[in-house]
Design an enzyme around this catalytic site. Structure first.
Site, mmCIF file in Angstrom:
data_model
loop_
_atom_site.group_PDB
_atom_site.id
_atom_site.type_symbol
_atom_site.label_atom_id
_atom_site.label_comp_id
_atom_site.label_asym_id
_atom_site.label_seq_id
_atom_site.Cartn_x
_atom_site.Cartn_y
_atom_site.Cartn_z
ATOM 1 N N ARG A 33 22.744 -0.748 51.152
ATOM 2 C CA ARG A 33 23.662 -1.615 50.402
ATOM 3 C C ARG A 33 23.303 -1.709 48.921
ATOM 4 N NH1 ARG A 33 24.807 -7.717 50.044
ATOM 5 N NH2 ARG A 33 27.087 -7.872 50.051
ATOM 6 N N ILE A 59 31.614 -7.191 46.408
ATOM 7 C CA ILE A 59 31.256 -6.500 47.648
ATOM 8 C C ILE A 59 31.162 -7.583 48.724
ATOM 9 C CG2 ILE A 59 28.767 -6.642 47.135
ATOM 10 C CD1 ILE A 59 28.386 -4.005 48.583
ATOM 11 N N SER A 60 31.783 -7.339 49.856
ATOM 12 C CA SER A 60 31.883 -8.377 50.889
ATOM 13 C C SER A 60 30.524 -8.752 51.460
ATOM 14 C CB SER A 60 32.803 -7.906 52.022
ATOM 15 O OG SER A 60 34.128 -7.780 51.585
ATOM 16 N N GLN A 61 30.441 -9.985 51.913
ATOM 17 C CA GLN A 61 29.266 -10.484 52.626
ATOM 18 C C GLN A 61 28.993 -9.592 53.838
ATOM 19 O OE1 GLN A 61 30.186 -14.275 54.275
ATOM 20 N NE2 GLN A 61 28.165 -14.608 55.195
ATOM 21 N N PRO A 62 27.740 -9.189 54.089
ATOM 22 C CA PRO A 62 27.441 -8.325 55.241
ATOM 23 C C PRO A 62 27.958 -8.861 56.568
ATOM 24 C CG PRO A 62 25.572 -8.339 53.771
ATOM 25 C CD PRO A 62 26.554 -9.341 53.221
#
Length: 210
Positions: A33, A59-62
């Site tokens: 990431r 960037i989206s939260q995992p």
């Protein structure tokens, strides 16, 4: 901060939040990431949080990436997946090892170029990237077994529903100030909608940006 221990801490957090599919967890574990965020934020790459990637995008939260990926493969391995709002390419990189082919759309050309470089660096050969309007989809390559979106329209776009294969699944956030993650399944009885959980995404906007 990109060590194996740091990644394992993220995986444990995802499991604690209810992510159960080990293939999804493995893909998150193996996807670097830190390559998908600005270098200045690389030390925060394995926190379970959204991060800025420029162009007023994140960037989206995992957890959300894992949840949406888990929903995408819940009925088996989809052969054709349309991803809308590929951003810097992180969701693309996570889902690509688990599906047949990914067709990824990004409306901001600068992000698309970054995404393309990272996908090439990771040698993900089952990904096609295109500069395009997510609200319109990718009709030329339809139908899709799964359509997954990382931006929220006010209402579910009819064009995307039309590009679902029979038995296909659309996974996307929907709403304005208050948003929900929604799953639409194409069944023999018609479209079945399921609200999964509250979420927060950038809005899905029309058109493309150079």
């Amino acid at each position: 901060m990109t060590s194996k221990r740091t990644r394992e801490r993220l995986i444990q957090r995802l499991m604690d939040q209810g992510i159960k599919d080990y293939s999804v967890l493995d893909s998150i574990r193996e996807t670097p990431r830190h390559l998908f965020v600005d270098e200045a934020l690389a030390h925060r790459a394995y926190e379970d949080t959204a991060l800025p990637i420029g162009f007023n995008q994140t960037i989206s939260q995992p957890y959300i990436v894992a949840r949406m990926t888990e929903l995408a493969i819940a009925h088996g391995k989809p052969e054709k997946v349309l991803e809308i709002g590929s951003g810097s390419g992180y969701q693309t990189a996570v889902i690509a090892p688990l599906v047949g082919q990914v067709y990824a759309l990004e409306r901001i050309r600068g992000l698309l170029e970054k995404s393309r470089a990272r996908i090439r660096e990771l040698r993900l050969r089952n990904v096609q990237l295109r500069h395009g309007d997510g609200l319109v989809g990718w009709a030329k390559e339809a139908p899709f077994d799964v359509i997954i979106a990382a931006a929220a329209p006010e209402r579910i776009p009819g064009e995307l529903l039309e590009q679902l294969a029979p038995g296909g699944r659309l996974i996307l956030p929907v709403g304005g100030v208050k948003q929900s993650l929604v799953v639409i399944d194409s069944t023999e009885e018609g479209l079945k909608e399921t609200v999964v959980e509250p979420v927060t995404f950038v809005p899905m906007l029309p058109g493309t940006l150079r």
